[in-house]
Scaffold this motif. Sequence first.
Motif, mmCIF file in Angstrom:
data_model
loop_
_atom_site.group_PDB
_atom_site.id
_atom_site.type_symbol
_atom_site.label_atom_id
_atom_site.label_comp_id
_atom_site.label_asym_id
_atom_site.label_seq_id
_atom_site.Cartn_x
_atom_site.Cartn_y
_atom_site.Cartn_z
ATOM 1 N N SER A 99 -52.061 48.683 -7.022
ATOM 2 C CA SER A 99 -51.080 48.007 -7.866
ATOM 3 C C SER A 99 -49.769 48.799 -7.908
ATOM 4 N N PRO A 100 -48.610 48.135 -7.755
ATOM 5 C CA PRO A 100 -48.383 46.686 -7.833
ATOM 6 C C PRO A 100 -48.461 45.959 -6.488
ATOM 7 N N SER A 127 -42.496 41.725 -2.340
ATOM 8 C CA SER A 127 -43.642 40.870 -2.626
ATOM 9 C C SER A 127 -43.903 40.722 -4.117
ATOM 10 N N THR A 128 -43.475 41.694 -4.920
ATOM 11 C CA THR A 128 -43.776 41.631 -6.359
ATOM 12 C C THR A 128 -42.958 40.575 -7.081
ATOM 13 N N THR A 129 -41.867 40.135 -6.466
ATOM 14 C CA THR A 129 -41.037 39.089 -7.068
ATOM 15 C C THR A 129 -41.016 37.823 -6.212
ATOM 16 N N ASN A 130 -41.905 37.745 -5.222
ATOM 17 C CA ASN A 130 -41.940 36.613 -4.282
ATOM 18 C C ASN A 130 -40.588 36.403 -3.588
ATOM 19 N N ASN A 131 -39.877 37.499 -3.365
ATOM 20 C CA ASN A 131 -38.625 37.449 -2.631
ATOM 21 C C ASN A 131 -38.976 37.414 -1.146
#
Length: 275
Positions: A99-100, A127-131
Amino acid sequence: IEGDSDPNGVVTAPKCSMFIDATAPKLYRNRDGATAWGEVARNAVSATFNGTNQYVGIGDPVALQFDQLDPFSVSIWVRTTAITGAMCIWAKREQQLSSPYRYRGWDLVLRDDLVPDELRVLIVSDSTTNNSLGMTFTVTDGVLTDGAWHHVVMTYDGSSVAAGIKLFLDGAERAGSATYDSLTGTLITTTPFVIGARGDPATMQKFWNGNLDECSAWSKKLSAAEATELYNFGVPTEAASHSANANLVGWWRMGDGDTYPTIVDHSTNDNHGTM
């Protein structure tokens, strides 16, 4: 070819193996660039991967550092008889295993954990913000596990939208569906360019199970005609003599002309891989 081999000609290596392969796609030199065929180019070897811990690492050369606004394409011949979850054909994507679970880069993966089978392209800034951009291309179950050679071309036009990703299978464009469609940041990472898996050496995963051959990378979005030219009805031409060869930034023949443990880059860039 150097290395320990069994009576069937399989050459063992720490990361992947090369073997004499009578079914490998044969290369031909095209004398006039159009219709007349010249001598057969030697293509008796492909690389085989065990799906567990074998891959080819190419490092992080500038020529292969494709960013958000850079058009690029990759071309490869694949063969497998079984998909084990998700298998990476090739990638330049970091992989955080805790994580994350943040990662950045891009990959081309064959999956059977969904129905039907699919080829998936993911181009990620964070990837953590779906960018990221994501496209899935469905393939009828069994088509890519028939033990025959298939040609895959993935292209990206640098537009930062999912519709800018195209995929061609055996010379024909496949319809895709967007899974992510918001890319606003860089793709640059020091993670190596890898054939047959993804990640850094310490986090390598999603290993290919089967054979890979005649891999090439291009600093442009190949057109449908240029992708079809590479496939050439299942008889591929040499990447160096392709009509878009001015944009060829890497060509790894996966055994032909190679001496273990080096997979030679036959373009003019000398971005050699290591098994």
